[in-house]
Design a protein around this motif. Sequence first.
Motif, mmCIF file in Angstrom:
data_model
loop_
_atom_site.group_PDB
_atom_site.id
_atom_site.type_symbol
_atom_site.label_atom_id
_atom_site.label_comp_id
_atom_site.label_asym_id
_atom_site.label_seq_id
_atom_site.Cartn_x
_atom_site.Cartn_y
_atom_site.Cartn_z
ATOM 1 N N SER A 39 0.837 -1.199 0.000
ATOM 2 C CA SER A 39 0.000 0.000 0.000
ATOM 3 C C SER A 39 0.880 1.259 0.000
ATOM 4 C CB SER A 39 -0.895 0.008 1.237
ATOM 5 O OG SER A 39 -1.599 1.225 1.308
ATOM 6 N N TRP A 97 -0.666 4.225 0.633
ATOM 7 C CA TRP A 97 -1.493 5.168 1.388
ATOM 8 C C TRP A 97 -0.767 5.586 2.650
ATOM 9 C CZ3 TRP A 97 -4.124 5.032 6.176
ATOM 10 C CH2 TRP A 97 -5.036 6.069 6.354
ATOM 11 N N ILE A 98 -0.786 6.889 2.950
ATOM 12 C CA ILE A 98 -0.187 7.433 4.173
ATOM 13 C C ILE A 98 -1.294 8.090 4.970
ATOM 14 C CG2 ILE A 98 1.460 9.092 5.105
ATOM 15 C CD1 ILE A 98 3.073 8.742 2.537
ATOM 16 N N ASP A 99 -1.388 7.726 6.224
ATOM 17 C CA ASP A 99 -2.412 8.289 7.103
ATOM 18 C C ASP A 99 -2.108 9.757 7.357
ATOM 19 O OD1 ASP A 99 -4.258 8.914 9.019
ATOM 20 O OD2 ASP A 99 -3.760 7.248 10.358
ATOM 21 N N PRO A 100 -2.997 10.695 6.981
ATOM 22 C CA PRO A 100 -2.737 12.123 7.186
ATOM 23 C C PRO A 100 -2.594 12.485 8.657
ATOM 24 C CG PRO A 100 -4.955 11.781 6.301
ATOM 25 C CD PRO A 100 -4.275 10.449 6.323
ATOM 26 N N ASP A 101 -3.094 11.678 9.568
ATOM 27 C CA ASP A 101 -2.934 11.957 10.992
ATOM 28 C C ASP A 101 -1.488 11.773 11.444
ATOM 29 O OD1 ASP A 101 -5.602 12.571 11.269
ATOM 30 O OD2 ASP A 101 -6.172 10.519 11.827
ATOM 31 N N ASP A 102 -0.671 11.095 10.651
ATOM 32 C CA ASP A 102 0.740 10.892 10.986
ATOM 33 C C ASP A 102 1.622 12.072 10.577
ATOM 34 O OD1 ASP A 102 0.148 8.432 12.029
ATOM 35 O OD2 ASP A 102 0.732 7.319 10.239
#
Length: 82
Positions: free
Chosen positions: A3, A5-10
């Motif tokens: 994947s 995808w990078i979590d924007p919360d990080d």
Amino acid sequence: MPSTWIDPDDAPELDAQFFREADLYQGDQLIRRGRGRPKLASRKVLLSVRYSPEVVTYFRQTGEGWQSRMDAVLREYIQRKA
């Protein structure tokens, strides 16, 4: 397939300190260097000096950083005379 995808919360928070320390660009042109670098203990003095062409040519031929090398030679001279 892994994947991407990078979590924007990080993502780090973009606070006032982040913007103070950031470089400022207009398009591809650097307008102002960021303030995140530590200040030197002793700052250099800006002045106008005239050197013989031979001296300037010699140091310029040593490549990038020639003014710093010139400064180092003068400092070494001072230390030997002290």
